[in-house]
Design a protein around this motif. Structure first.
Motif, mmCIF file in Angstrom:
data_model
loop_
_atom_site.group_PDB
_atom_site.id
_atom_site.type_symbol
_atom_site.label_atom_id
_atom_site.label_comp_id
_atom_site.label_asym_id
_atom_site.label_seq_id
_atom_site.Cartn_x
_atom_site.Cartn_y
_atom_site.Cartn_z
ATOM 1 N N SER A 68 0.843 -1.191 0.000
ATOM 2 C CA SER A 68 0.000 0.000 0.000
ATOM 3 C C SER A 68 0.877 1.239 0.000
ATOM 4 N N PHE A 69 0.395 2.292 -0.659
ATOM 5 C CA PHE A 69 1.123 3.547 -0.759
ATOM 6 C C PHE A 69 0.231 4.679 -0.263
ATOM 7 N N ASP A 70 0.794 5.552 0.587
ATOM 8 C CA ASP A 70 0.082 6.707 1.104
ATOM 9 C C ASP A 70 -0.181 7.666 -0.052
ATOM 10 N N LEU A 71 -1.428 8.055 -0.253
ATOM 11 C CA LEU A 71 -1.775 8.947 -1.362
ATOM 12 C C LEU A 71 -1.217 10.351 -1.173
ATOM 13 N N ARG A 72 -0.907 10.738 0.072
ATOM 14 C CA ARG A 72 -0.379 12.079 0.340
ATOM 15 C C ARG A 72 1.125 12.162 0.095
ATOM 16 N N THR A 73 1.840 11.079 0.413
ATOM 17 C CA THR A 73 3.317 11.114 0.355
ATOM 18 C C THR A 73 3.925 10.144 -0.647
ATOM 19 N N GLY A 74 3.177 9.125 -1.026
ATOM 20 C CA GLY A 74 3.706 8.098 -1.919
ATOM 21 C C GLY A 74 4.514 7.025 -1.210
ATOM 22 N N LYS A 75 4.690 7.159 0.101
ATOM 23 C CA LYS A 75 5.501 6.197 0.849
ATOM 24 C C LYS A 75 4.765 4.873 1.007
ATOM 25 N N PRO A 76 5.509 3.764 0.862
ATOM 26 C CA PRO A 76 4.881 2.458 1.063
ATOM 27 C C PRO A 76 4.659 2.207 2.552
ATOM 28 N N SER A 77 3.592 1.507 2.864
ATOM 29 C CA SER A 77 3.309 1.219 4.266
ATOM 30 C C SER A 77 3.522 -0.251 4.603
ATOM 31 N N GLY A 78 4.032 -1.005 3.647
ATOM 32 C CA GLY A 78 4.295 -2.409 3.913
ATOM 33 C C GLY A 78 5.022 -3.071 2.774
ATOM 34 N N LEU A 79 5.658 -4.163 3.083
ATOM 35 C CA LEU A 79 6.404 -4.923 2.084
ATOM 36 C C LEU A 79 5.432 -5.575 1.099
ATOM 37 N N PRO A 80 5.887 -5.901 -0.087
ATOM 38 C CA PRO A 80 7.276 -5.961 -0.512
ATOM 39 C C PRO A 80 7.855 -4.635 -1.026
ATOM 40 N N ALA A 81 7.031 -3.618 -1.248
ATOM 41 C CA ALA A 81 7.558 -2.341 -1.741
ATOM 42 C C ALA A 81 8.369 -1.642 -0.650
ATOM 43 N N THR A 82 9.496 -1.069 -1.044
ATOM 44 C CA THR A 82 10.335 -0.324 -0.103
ATOM 45 C C THR A 82 10.600 1.098 -0.582
ATOM 46 N N ARG A 83 10.347 1.372 -1.864
ATOM 47 C CA ARG A 83 10.583 2.703 -2.432
ATOM 48 C C ARG A 83 9.262 3.436 -2.611
ATOM 49 N N PRO A 84 9.244 4.750 -2.344
ATOM 50 C CA PRO A 84 8.020 5.522 -2.550
ATOM 51 C C PRO A 84 7.692 5.682 -4.036
#
Length: 105
Positions: A68-84
């Protein structure tokens, strides 16, 4: 920062991503929690469209692996993604949703 029309506000359904292309950049537009967000439509973990995922709690989930990615910041909130994922400024003018994908130098 150059803003261009991405779509009409009336075209967006709450919590339902809409994929658009702005100056060759794939963008997912999401109307949620009373705001409109623009996030790059390509997951940073796998080359798949985020606009095919689910929206919940101001985040968008990649349908393939569940990041999942925060719509405000683009930061991932869980694996497997590590890059925004890049997010873009949005302006609403009447019924027009304007987005800027231009990077400031």
């Amino acid at each position: 920062m150059a803003f261009v029309k991405a779509c009409a506000l009336s075209e967006l359904e709450s919590d339902t991503p809409k994929r658009v292309e702005i100056d060759g950049t794939p963008v997912s537009l999401v109307k949620t929690e009373g705001e409109v967000f623009a996030i790059n439509d390509i997951c940073s973990h796998a080359n798949v469209s985020l606009s095919e995922g689910e929206v919940e709690d101001c985040s968008i989930e990649c349908w393939l692996h569940g990041s999942s990615f925060d719509l405000r910041t683009g930061k991932p909130s869980g694996l497997p993604a590590t890059r925004p994922v890049p997010v873009y400024p949005v302006q609403i003018q009447g019924d027009d949703v304007l987005v800027s994908v231009t990077q400031e130098s």
